[in-house]
Every structure is written in C-alpha cells, then in structure tokens.
Write a protein that holds these residues in place. Structure first.
Motif, PDB file in Angstrom:
ATOM      1  N   TYR A 149       0.836  -1.201   0.000  1.00 19.21           N
ATOM      2  CA  TYR A 149       0.000   0.000   0.000  1.00 19.21           C
ATOM      3  C   TYR A 149       0.876   1.259   0.000  1.00 19.21           C
ATOM      4  CZ  TYR A 149      -3.263   3.606   1.420  1.00 19.21           C
ATOM      5  OH  TYR A 149      -3.992   4.771   1.476  1.00 19.21           O
ATOM      6  N   THR A 150       1.912   1.263   0.823  1.00 25.54           N
ATOM      7  CA  THR A 150       2.829   2.412   0.865  1.00 25.54           C
ATOM      8  C   THR A 150       3.475   2.624  -0.497  1.00 25.54           C
ATOM      9  OG1 THR A 150       3.278   2.078   3.212  1.00 25.54           O
ATOM     10  CG2 THR A 150       4.904   3.349   1.975  1.00 25.54           C
ATOM     11  N   LEU A 151       3.943   1.554  -1.106  1.00 26.31           N
ATOM     12  CA  LEU A 151       4.559   1.660  -2.426  1.00 26.31           C
ATOM     13  C   LEU A 151       3.561   2.229  -3.443  1.00 26.31           C
ATOM     14  CD1 LEU A 151       6.857   1.111  -4.450  1.00 26.31           C
ATOM     15  CD2 LEU A 151       5.965  -1.217  -4.663  1.00 26.31           C
ATOM     16  N   LEU A 152       2.351   1.703  -3.425  1.00 23.68           N
ATOM     17  CA  LEU A 152       1.348   2.134  -4.401  1.00 23.68           C
ATOM     18  C   LEU A 152       0.930   3.585  -4.207  1.00 23.68           C
ATOM     19  CD1 LEU A 152      -0.977  -1.010  -4.475  1.00 23.68           C
ATOM     20  CD2 LEU A 152       0.929  -0.450  -5.995  1.00 23.68           C
ATOM     21  N   THR A 153       0.940   4.050  -2.994  1.00 30.92           N
ATOM     22  CA  THR A 153       0.506   5.427  -2.743  1.00 30.92           C
ATOM     23  C   THR A 153       1.653   6.434  -2.839  1.00 30.92           C
ATOM     24  OG1 THR A 153       0.704   5.076  -0.356  1.00 30.92           O
ATOM     25  CG2 THR A 153      -1.484   4.779  -1.348  1.00 30.92           C
ATOM     26  N   LYS A 154       2.889   5.975  -2.684  1.00 32.92           N
ATOM     27  CA  LYS A 154       4.023   6.912  -2.730  1.00 32.92           C
ATOM     28  C   LYS A 154       4.677   7.013  -4.096  1.00 32.92           C
ATOM     29  CE  LYS A 154       5.320   7.120   2.040  1.00 32.92           C
ATOM     30  NZ  LYS A 154       6.224   7.900   2.779  1.00 32.92           N
ATOM     31  N   TYR A 155       4.685   5.926  -4.858  1.00 30.04           N
ATOM     32  CA  TYR A 155       5.408   5.968  -6.132  1.00 30.04           C
ATOM     33  C   TYR A 155       4.657   6.807  -7.151  1.00 30.04           C
ATOM     34  CZ  TYR A 155       8.165   4.957 -10.166  1.00 30.04           C
ATOM     35  OH  TYR A 155       8.967   5.117 -11.269  1.00 30.04           O
ATOM     36  N   LYS A 156       5.369   7.723  -7.758  1.00 30.32           N
ATOM     37  CA  LYS A 156       4.834   8.566  -8.824  1.00 30.32           C
ATOM     38  C   LYS A 156       5.678   8.340 -10.068  1.00 30.32           C
ATOM     39  CE  LYS A 156       2.033  10.576  -5.918  1.00 30.32           C
ATOM     40  NZ  LYS A 156       1.089   9.633  -5.438  1.00 30.32           N
ATOM     41  N   PHE A 157       5.030   8.004 -11.165  1.00 32.16           N
ATOM     42  CA  PHE A 157       5.763   7.790 -12.406  1.00 32.16           C
ATOM     43  C   PHE A 157       6.429   9.083 -12.845  1.00 32.16           C
ATOM     44  CE2 PHE A 157       3.127   4.084 -12.284  1.00 32.16           C
ATOM     45  CZ  PHE A 157       3.980   3.101 -12.764  1.00 32.16           C
ATOM     46  N   HIS A 158       7.580   8.934 -13.489  1.00 32.65           N
ATOM     47  CA  HIS A 158       8.409  10.085 -13.857  1.00 32.65           C
ATOM     48  C   HIS A 158       8.262  10.483 -15.323  1.00 32.65           C
ATOM     49  CE1 HIS A 158      10.356   9.514  -9.999  1.00 32.65           C
ATOM     50  NE2 HIS A 158      10.589   8.266 -10.326  1.00 32.65           N
ATOM     51  N   THR A 159       8.178   9.502 -16.207  1.00 33.95           N
ATOM     52  CA  THR A 159       8.162   9.825 -17.634  1.00 33.95           C
ATOM     53  C   THR A 159       6.759  10.260 -18.057  1.00 33.95           C
ATOM     54  OG1 THR A 159       7.688   7.530 -18.261  1.00 33.95           O
ATOM     55  CG2 THR A 159      10.025   8.183 -18.145  1.00 33.95           C
ATOM     56  N   ASN A 160       6.733  11.162 -19.018  1.00 30.70           N
ATOM     57  CA  ASN A 160       5.451  11.618 -19.549  1.00 30.70           C
ATOM     58  C   ASN A 160       4.665  10.447 -20.156  1.00 30.70           C
ATOM     59  OD1 ASN A 160       5.803  14.303 -18.800  1.00 30.70           O
ATOM     60  ND2 ASN A 160       6.931  14.757 -20.683  1.00 30.70           N
ATOM     61  N   THR A 161       5.386   9.520 -20.770  1.00 29.06           N
ATOM     62  CA  THR A 161       4.737   8.366 -21.399  1.00 29.06           C
ATOM     63  C   THR A 161       4.022   7.510 -20.356  1.00 29.06           C
ATOM     64  OG1 THR A 161       6.439   8.375 -23.118  1.00 29.06           O
ATOM     65  CG2 THR A 161       5.105   6.374 -22.894  1.00 29.06           C
ATOM     66  N   ALA A 162       4.717   7.136 -19.298  1.00 31.23           N
ATOM     67  CA  ALA A 162       4.097   6.293 -18.253  1.00 31.23           C
ATOM     68  C   ALA A 162       2.961   7.038 -17.568  1.00 31.23           C
ATOM     69  CB  ALA A 162       5.146   5.854 -17.227  1.00 31.23           C
ATOM     70  N   LYS A 163       3.133   8.316 -17.319  1.00 28.11           N
ATOM     71  CA  LYS A 163       2.058   9.111 -16.705  1.00 28.11           C
ATOM     72  C   LYS A 163       0.818   9.134 -17.588  1.00 28.11           C
ATOM     73  CE  LYS A 163       5.062  12.384 -14.323  1.00 28.11           C
ATOM     74  NZ  LYS A 163       5.526  13.790 -14.318  1.00 28.11           N
ATOM     75  N   SER A 164       1.012   9.341 -18.881  1.00 30.09           N
ATOM     76  CA  SER A 164      -0.138   9.474 -19.780  1.00 30.09           C
ATOM     77  C   SER A 164      -0.892   8.152 -19.948  1.00 30.09           C
ATOM     78  CB  SER A 164       0.301   9.998 -21.154  1.00 30.09           C
ATOM     79  OG  SER A 164       1.040   9.023 -21.843  1.00 30.09           O
ATOM     80  N   GLU A 165      -0.217   7.043 -19.675  1.00 32.23           N
ATOM     81  CA  GLU A 165      -0.871   5.741 -19.793  1.00 32.23           C
ATOM     82  C   GLU A 165      -1.717   5.389 -18.570  1.00 32.23           C
ATOM     83  OE1 GLU A 165       2.488   3.565 -22.584  1.00 32.23           O
ATOM     84  OE2 GLU A 165       2.455   3.160 -20.429  1.00 32.23           O
ATOM     85  N   ARG A 166      -1.559   6.151 -17.508  1.00 33.19           N
ATOM     86  CA  ARG A 166      -2.280   5.827 -16.284  1.00 33.19           C
ATOM     87  C   ARG A 166      -3.320   6.857 -16.034  1.00 33.19           C
ATOM     88  NH1 ARG A 166       2.277   3.312 -16.576  1.00 33.19           N
ATOM     89  NH2 ARG A 166       2.414   1.283 -15.597  1.00 33.19           N
TER      90      ARG A 166
END
Length: 166
Positions: A149-166
């Motif tokens: 849960y901590t990992l899922l709530t703290k990790y933020k994708f860095h690349t524009n590509t990965a962000k746009s896919e989520r």
C-alpha cells in the motif's frame, strides 16, 4: 545474464521474465521519450543487469548488479565514464530512490511498471511468495500488504509516457 537465467529461473518474481519485461518496457519508454543511440544502449544494458545481484543476495542486490555490470563492461572495453553512467541507471532501481537523470527515470518506471495495472495484485502476490520461500523473510500478510500500500501510494511515475498511460 546467463547466471540470472540459470540461478533465478524458478523465482516467482525476480526471474528472467521480469528482466526481459523491464528491458522491453525501458526500450519502449525510451523510444517514446525520444531517447536513442548510446543512451538507449546504456539503458538497455542497465535493464539487463539491474537484477543480477539477486544471484547472490536479496538486500542491496542493486550494488552487486552494478558490480557485475562493471566487470562485464570492463571486459568489453567500455570506458569508465560510460560504466559509471550504466551503474547509476542500475542504482535507480533501488526502491524509493530518487532518480537524477532521464535514463534513471525511465528504468525506475519500467521496473515498477505493474503499478496501476490489472496484474498488480498478481505480481505483489508473487513477490510475497519469493520473499518468504526464496529469501526466508518472515513477514506477516498484514505487514507485507501495508508495505505494498505504501509503495502504491508513494510511487509517482516520472516519464510523460508512463504518466499518460495511467
């Protein structure tokens, strides 16, 4: 990587499928982000070596993987500056580390690509199985899932590509 293929083939999570998946995803993200040439090759090399440290130990395996990569790259006559760059990319796969370069952002996104997917729970279960049965980590279900849960709530994708896919 043959050592990884032989040693880790039966690991539930950190196995050759994971390594090739990170390689493929890192390549995809890099190309989508406009990375090519030597930078792309260095990223791909780092992706192939990023979990080779698991052949020796669980904790701080990234340091060992970077050392294994250094040895191989030195034997292939790569210069020290390039080797240090590849080591830095590998070290960006340390969980909760802060990437310093675009290539480090890409490999971190590729390594944690299952976050936010429908397969996420499946991979988390496999990781728990590996922790317990391969590495002998004694953790309760509650503690492990709190970590997830901590990992899922703290990790933020860095690349524009990965962000746009989520």
């Amino acid at each position: 990587t043959s050592t990884l293929l032989e040693h880790c083939k039966n690991y539930p999570y950190h196995n050759p499928r994971h390594t090739t998946g990170v390689f493929d995803r890192a390549t995809y993200l890099a190309l989508a982000e406009g990375v090519d040439g030597e930078d792309l090759e260095d990223l791909q090399i780092a992706a192939l070596f990023h979990d080779t440290g698991f052949t020796e130990q669980y904790k701080k395996n990234e340091h060992i993987g970077a050392s294994i990569a250094r040895k191989w790259l030195t034997e292939k006559w790569h210069n020290n500056e390039r080797i240090e760059k590849i080591e830095g990319i590998i070290m960006a796969t340390v969980l909760f580390s802060t990437p310093k370069t675009h290539l480090q952002n890409i490999i971190q996104d590729a390594d944690l690509d299952n976050i936010g997917t429908k397969e996420e729970f499946f991979y988390s279960q496999r990781m728990l199985e590996e922790l317990r049965h391969v590495w002998g980590v004694d953790t309760s279900d509650c503690s492990y899932w709190q970590f997830v849960y901590t990992l899922l709530t703290k990790y933020k994708f860095h690349t524009n590509t990965a962000k746009s896919e989520r």
